[in-house]
Design an enzyme around this catalytic site. Sequence first.
Site, PDB file in Angstrom:
ATOM      1  N   GLY A 268      33.202  27.505 -20.670  1.00  0.00           N
ATOM      2  CA  GLY A 268      33.002  26.128 -21.109  1.00  0.00           C
ATOM      3  C   GLY A 268      32.628  25.186 -19.989  1.00  0.00           C
TER       4      GLY A 268
ATOM      5  N   ARG B  34      34.897  16.746 -12.307  1.00  0.00           N
ATOM      6  CA  ARG B  34      35.537  16.996 -11.013  1.00  0.00           C
ATOM      7  C   ARG B  34      37.033  16.703 -11.043  1.00  0.00           C
ATOM      8  NH1 ARG B  34      30.385  16.636  -9.610  1.00  0.00           N
ATOM      9  NH2 ARG B  34      29.691  17.862  -7.793  1.00  0.00           N
ATOM     10  N   SER B  35      37.437  15.794 -11.899  1.00  0.00           N
ATOM     11  CA  SER B  35      38.867  15.476 -12.015  1.00  0.00           C
ATOM     12  C   SER B  35      39.666  16.631 -12.602  1.00  0.00           C
ATOM     13  CB  SER B  35      39.066  14.231 -12.877  1.00  0.00           C
ATOM     14  OG  SER B  35      38.499  14.428 -14.171  1.00  0.00           O
TER      15      SER B  35
ATOM     16  N   LEU C  41      29.035  31.064 -20.657  1.00  0.00           N
ATOM     17  CA  LEU C  41      29.149  29.616 -20.431  1.00  0.00           C
ATOM     18  C   LEU C  41      30.223  29.295 -19.399  1.00  0.00           C
ATOM     19  CD1 LEU C  41      28.834  28.220 -24.071  1.00  0.00           C
ATOM     20  CD2 LEU C  41      27.037  28.582 -22.366  1.00  0.00           C
ATOM     21  N   GLY C  42      30.661  30.309 -18.660  1.00  0.00           N
ATOM     22  CA  GLY C  42      31.680  30.071 -17.642  1.00  0.00           C
ATOM     23  C   GLY C  42      32.949  29.475 -18.220  1.00  0.00           C
TER      24      GLY C  42
ATOM     25  N   TYR D   6      43.112  41.186 -28.759  1.00  0.00           N
ATOM     26  CA  TYR D   6      42.712  39.783 -28.850  1.00  0.00           C
ATOM     27  C   TYR D   6      43.605  39.042 -29.841  1.00  0.00           C
ATOM     28  CZ  TYR D   6      38.339  40.339 -26.195  1.00  0.00           C
ATOM     29  OH  TYR D   6      37.401  40.563 -25.216  1.00  0.00           O
TER      30      TYR D   6
END
Length: 352
Positions: free
Chosen positions: A217, A225-226, A214-215, A60
């Site tokens: 963020g 969507r943009s 949280l996927g 990391y």
Amino acid sequence: MTLDNYRLLGRSGLRVSPMSLGTMTFGSDWGWGADIAEARRIFDLYVDRGGNFIDTSVNYTDGAAERFLGEFIGEKRERLVIATKFTMARERGNPNSGGNHRLNMMRSVEQSLRQLGTDRIELFYLHGWDFTTQPEEVMRGLDDLVRSGKILYLGICNTPAWRISQMQTLADLRGWSPFVALQIEYSLVERTVEHELMPMAAALGLGVLPWSPLGGGVLAGKYARSDVQESREAAVSPTRKGVIASSGHLTERSIEIADEVRAVAEEMGSTASRVSLAWTLANRTVVSPVMGARTVAQAEDNLGALDLVLSPEHLDRLNRVSAPDPIFPARFVERPLVQQLIFGGASVARRT
């Protein structure tokens, strides 16, 4: 629920917090992490509230995450359960600096011990299946490390369910150390693990630790969507948005799920991050989601999920908007016709 309301990790007797502190954001070497001062504040916030489960990896932020932890743990060492990982290459162009084989396994452990400044690792993960090393080599090597005292418990990440089942069975038959933890991506935007991996974990005694709950963020409402884009980039992007795009989560469907999360959060007077984490914690197979944060404010927000209880109605809404498509054989076996053929029309109790 609080961080000092500890849970048992899988089939082991190890006690861990219900939310673990992820450290992939510790260090700015990849372009988007926390500097050492902010990382220290995040670490102190987590530990001072009773958190004891720290998640890291040998690679990391090119080793900075483990080096930071080595500076932070100090006199708190005996209170902490340190989990780290091996598999990912540590030297570009050197094929033996990565993979699941014994050589990389041993070298990775030694490097992690140096970077962490400790004499042992409580939980050691295989970070991802390399599709080359034989299971016997992996499990015997891991058992040797446990017998040496350098690592205490074993975990596995990002590996097919059939392979993990094979390796767990091999360990049980040979009297080698078994896996006690399974770290997998799991969130409202990644639920396909519910088909095979999570039922396998419950059956074989592996505690589930979701990464990216949280996927990346997306579920926190960071993207619109943009921002939707497809990326097949192989390198680690210098931007967080680029990393999420390369993970495959900047999609129309993910944004649709995030919109429903935000709606639920507004109704509850909470935040999207807390709702998403609370949904993950509601799954009884989950032991401890891995919380990642780049700022103290983000860490505070995430920890607030421990106080949040979703209503059945809210859980149902989130489950419906994020439900994964069924796969074979469950898709076939659960059909009414097949159920009638299997049970002859009789009512038979199912195992849970």
